[in-house]
Design a protein around this motif. Structure first.
Motif, PDB file in Angstrom:
ATOM      1  N   THR A   1       0.830  -1.206   0.000  1.00 12.67           N
ATOM      2  CA  THR A   1       0.000   0.000   0.000  1.00 12.67           C
ATOM      3  C   THR A   1       0.864   1.256   0.000  1.00 12.67           C
ATOM      4  O   THR A   1       0.503   2.256  -0.631  1.00 12.67           O
ATOM      5  N   ARG A   2       1.997   1.240   0.685  1.00  9.11           N
ATOM      6  CA  ARG A   2       2.888   2.403   0.659  1.00  9.11           C
ATOM      7  C   ARG A   2       3.529   2.581  -0.704  1.00  9.11           C
ATOM      8  O   ARG A   2       3.732   3.708  -1.164  1.00  9.11           O
ATOM      9  N   LEU A   3       3.877   1.466  -1.360  1.00  2.79           N
ATOM     10  CA  LEU A   3       4.476   1.564  -2.688  1.00  2.79           C
ATOM     11  C   LEU A   3       3.517   2.189  -3.695  1.00  2.79           C
ATOM     12  O   LEU A   3       3.928   2.930  -4.581  1.00  2.79           O
ATOM     13  N   PHE A   4       2.234   1.874  -3.538  1.00  4.29           N
ATOM     14  CA  PHE A   4       1.237   2.437  -4.448  1.00  4.29           C
ATOM     15  C   PHE A   4       0.722   3.792  -3.980  1.00  4.29           C
ATOM     16  O   PHE A   4      -0.140   4.383  -4.619  1.00  4.29           O
ATOM     17  N   GLY A   5       1.225   4.303  -2.852  1.00  3.72           N
ATOM     18  CA  GLY A   5       0.878   5.641  -2.397  1.00  3.72           C
ATOM     19  C   GLY A   5      -0.506   5.767  -1.791  1.00  3.72           C
ATOM     20  O   GLY A   5      -1.043   6.877  -1.717  1.00  3.72           O
ATOM     21  N   ARG A   6      -1.067   4.682  -1.357  1.00  5.52           N
ATOM     22  CA  ARG A   6      -2.410   4.739  -0.770  1.00  5.52           C
ATOM     23  C   ARG A   6      -2.310   5.184   0.687  1.00  5.52           C
ATOM     24  O   ARG A   6      -1.477   4.692   1.440  1.00  5.52           O
ATOM     25  N   ASP A   7      -3.183   6.093   1.090  1.00  2.00           N
ATOM     26  CA  ASP A   7      -3.218   6.611   2.451  1.00  2.00           C
ATOM     27  C   ASP A   7      -4.573   6.247   3.057  1.00  2.00           C
ATOM     28  O   ASP A   7      -5.497   7.051   3.105  1.00  2.00           O
ATOM     29  N   VAL A   8      -4.687   5.009   3.523  1.00  2.00           N
ATOM     30  CA  VAL A   8      -5.964   4.475   3.981  1.00  2.00           C
ATOM     31  C   VAL A   8      -6.490   5.243   5.191  1.00  2.00           C
ATOM     32  O   VAL A   8      -7.678   5.544   5.282  1.00  2.00           O
ATOM     33  N   LEU A   9      -5.623   5.585   6.118  1.00  2.00           N
ATOM     34  CA  LEU A   9      -6.051   6.284   7.336  1.00  2.00           C
ATOM     35  C   LEU A   9      -6.041   7.798   7.199  1.00  2.00           C
ATOM     36  O   LEU A   9      -6.314   8.511   8.165  1.00  2.00           O
ATOM     37  N   LEU A  10      -5.741   8.294   6.018  1.00  2.00           N
ATOM     38  CA  LEU A  10      -5.683   9.739   5.746  1.00  2.00           C
ATOM     39  C   LEU A  10      -4.769  10.440   6.739  1.00  2.00           C
ATOM     40  O   LEU A  10      -5.123  11.441   7.359  1.00  2.00           O
ATOM     41  N   LEU A  11      -3.554   9.911   6.902  1.00  2.00           N
ATOM     42  CA  LEU A  11      -2.614  10.445   7.871  1.00  2.00           C
ATOM     43  C   LEU A  11      -1.727  11.548   7.297  1.00  2.00           C
ATOM     44  O   LEU A  11      -1.094  12.274   8.051  1.00  2.00           O
ATOM     45  N   ARG A  12      -1.659  11.653   6.000  1.00  5.62           N
ATOM     46  CA  ARG A  12      -0.826  12.702   5.399  1.00  5.62           C
ATOM     47  C   ARG A  12      -1.393  14.068   5.735  1.00  5.62           C
ATOM     48  O   ARG A  12      -2.612  14.264   5.806  1.00  5.62           O
ATOM     49  N   LYS A  13      -0.500  14.999   5.913  1.00  2.58           N
ATOM     50  CA  LYS A  13      -0.945  16.357   6.259  1.00  2.58           C
ATOM     51  C   LYS A  13      -1.736  16.950   5.105  1.00  2.58           C
ATOM     52  O   LYS A  13      -1.330  16.907   3.959  1.00  2.58           O
ATOM     53  N   ARG A  14      -2.886  17.466   5.457  1.00  2.50           N
ATOM     54  CA  ARG A  14      -3.741  18.118   4.459  1.00  2.50           C
ATOM     55  C   ARG A  14      -3.974  19.553   4.900  1.00  2.50           C
ATOM     56  O   ARG A  14      -3.948  19.854   6.089  1.00  2.50           O
ATOM     57  N   ASP A  15      -4.243  20.392   3.958  1.00  2.00           N
ATOM     58  CA  ASP A  15      -4.520  21.791   4.274  1.00  2.00           C
ATOM     59  C   ASP A  15      -6.022  21.959   4.458  1.00  2.00           C
ATOM     60  O   ASP A  15      -6.733  22.408   3.559  1.00  2.00           O
ATOM     61  N   VAL A  16      -6.506  21.546   5.636  1.00  2.00           N
ATOM     62  CA  VAL A  16      -7.934  21.641   5.944  1.00  2.00           C
ATOM     63  C   VAL A  16      -8.097  22.204   7.346  1.00  2.00           C
ATOM     64  O   VAL A  16      -7.183  22.177   8.163  1.00  2.00           O
ATOM     65  N   ASN A  17      -9.300  22.708   7.613  1.00  2.00           N
ATOM     66  CA  ASN A  17      -9.584  23.248   8.937  1.00  2.00           C
ATOM     67  C   ASN A  17      -9.875  22.153   9.957  1.00  2.00           C
ATOM     68  O   ASN A  17      -9.648  22.327  11.141  1.00  2.00           O
ATOM     69  N   SER A  18     -10.409  21.029   9.505  1.00  2.00           N
ATOM     70  CA  SER A  18     -10.786  19.949  10.409  1.00  2.00           C
ATOM     71  C   SER A  18     -10.470  18.608   9.756  1.00  2.00           C
ATOM     72  O   SER A  18     -10.568  18.446   8.533  1.00  2.00           O
ATOM     73  N   TYR A  19     -10.119  17.639  10.568  1.00  2.00           N
ATOM     74  CA  TYR A  19      -9.845  16.302  10.055  1.00  2.00           C
ATOM     75  C   TYR A  19     -11.080  15.402  10.139  1.00  2.00           C
ATOM     76  O   TYR A  19     -10.996  14.218   9.865  1.00  2.00           O
ATOM     77  N   TRP A  20     -12.190  15.952  10.538  1.00  2.00           N
ATOM     78  CA  TRP A  20     -13.438  15.186  10.544  1.00  2.00           C
ATOM     79  C   TRP A  20     -13.823  14.892   9.103  1.00  2.00           C
ATOM     80  O   TRP A  20     -13.669  15.724   8.219  1.00  2.00           O
ATOM     81  N   ILE A  21     -14.345  13.692   8.886  1.00  2.00           N
ATOM     82  CA  ILE A  21     -14.788  13.303   7.553  1.00  2.00           C
ATOM     83  C   ILE A  21     -16.285  13.590   7.460  1.00  2.00           C
ATOM     84  O   ILE A  21     -17.070  13.113   8.284  1.00  2.00           O
ATOM     85  N   GLU A  22     -16.663  14.386   6.483  1.00  2.00           N
ATOM     86  CA  GLU A  22     -18.076  14.723   6.295  1.00  2.00           C
ATOM     87  C   GLU A  22     -18.842  13.501   5.816  1.00  2.00           C
ATOM     88  O   GLU A  22     -18.387  12.788   4.918  1.00  2.00           O
ATOM     89  N   ARG A  23     -19.982  13.263   6.430  1.00  2.00           N
ATOM     90  CA  ARG A  23     -20.839  12.156   6.009  1.00  2.00           C
ATOM     91  C   ARG A  23     -21.786  12.625   4.937  1.00  2.00           C
ATOM     92  O   ARG A  23     -22.433  13.656   5.074  1.00  2.00           O
ATOM     93  N   ASN A  24     -21.882  11.851   3.871  1.00  2.00           N
ATOM     94  CA  ASN A  24     -22.816  12.192   2.818  1.00  2.00           C
ATOM     95  C   ASN A  24     -23.531  10.926   2.390  1.00  2.00           C
ATOM     96  O   ASN A  24     -22.903  10.042   1.829  1.00  2.00           O
ATOM     97  N   PRO A  25     -24.766  10.759   2.671  1.00  3.31           N
ATOM     98  CA  PRO A  25     -25.726  11.638   3.320  1.00  3.31           C
ATOM     99  C   PRO A  25     -25.447  11.733   4.820  1.00  3.31           C
ATOM    100  O   PRO A  25     -24.827  10.853   5.388  1.00  3.31           O
ATOM    101  N   PRO A  26     -25.922  12.792   5.464  1.00 10.25           N
ATOM    102  CA  PRO A  26     -25.672  12.964   6.903  1.00 10.25           C
ATOM    103  C   PRO A  26     -26.321  11.848   7.707  1.00 10.25           C
ATOM    104  O   PRO A  26     -27.289  11.223   7.295  1.00 10.25           O
ATOM    105  N   GLY A  27     -25.746  11.586   8.867  1.00 10.36           N
ATOM    106  CA  GLY A  27     -26.228  10.509   9.727  1.00 10.36           C
ATOM    107  C   GLY A  27     -27.518  10.872  10.436  1.00 10.36           C
ATOM    108  O   GLY A  27     -28.178  11.861  10.118  1.00 10.36           O
ATOM    109  N   PRO A  28     -27.898  10.089  11.429  1.00 16.77           N
ATOM    110  CA  PRO A  28     -29.143  10.345  12.158  1.00 16.77           C
ATOM    111  C   PRO A  28     -29.080  11.650  12.954  1.00 16.77           C
ATOM    112  O   PRO A  28     -28.004  12.145  13.276  1.00 16.77           O
TER     113      PRO A  28
END
Length: 141
Positions: free
Chosen positions: A105-132
């Protein structure tokens, strides 16, 4: 001492009763005798395993206390095998299954846990559609 207090053993686990131990080995020796007969071993071996099975059956019902040292030895052997075999099996699983998958997975560059630094305000993953709705979680029990 009662049987429940004498059966206390390692790490709070309970030693099996002498009767269940005796019945187990009665069945095991009976199966070995059947296998010896089926594979046409010498009759002496078949009779030996049958006699041993009969002896264990006799001791199980007449004097199960005699089986206590064998029961404890068998239990301790199981504990020792657990301490030796578990790390070996887990190590094999780690180095044969988990490590190669991680390397691929590292050789293919996959980031399953989304651990790479991203330029975002929050690391929460938006649910689409929203939950209950939050109101549906009140008084769950």
């Amino acid at each position: 001492m009662s049987e429940s207090t004498t059966n206390q053993s390692h790490l709070g686990s309970v030693l099996p009763s002498n009767r269940s131990f005796g019945l187990l080995f009665t069945i095991v020796f009976l199966l070995v005798a059947g296998y010896s007969w089926f594979e046409q071993f010498t009759r002496a071996w078949v009779y030996f395993w049958l006699a041993l099975s009969g002896l264990f059956l006799f001791l199980t019902f007449i004097a199960p206390g005699i089986l206590a040292p064998l029961n404890k030895a068998w239990y301790r052997l199981g504990l020792l095998m657990g301490k030796v075999v578990s790390p070996i099996v887990l190590g094999i699983l780690f180095f044969i299954v988990i490590s190669p998958v991680a390397i691929v997975t590292r050789l293919f560059g996959r980031d399953v846990l989304l651990l790479r630094k991203r330029d975002v305000n929050s690391y929460w993953i938006e649910r689409n559609p929203p939950g209950p709705q939050p109101e549906s979680f009140k008084e769950q029990f």
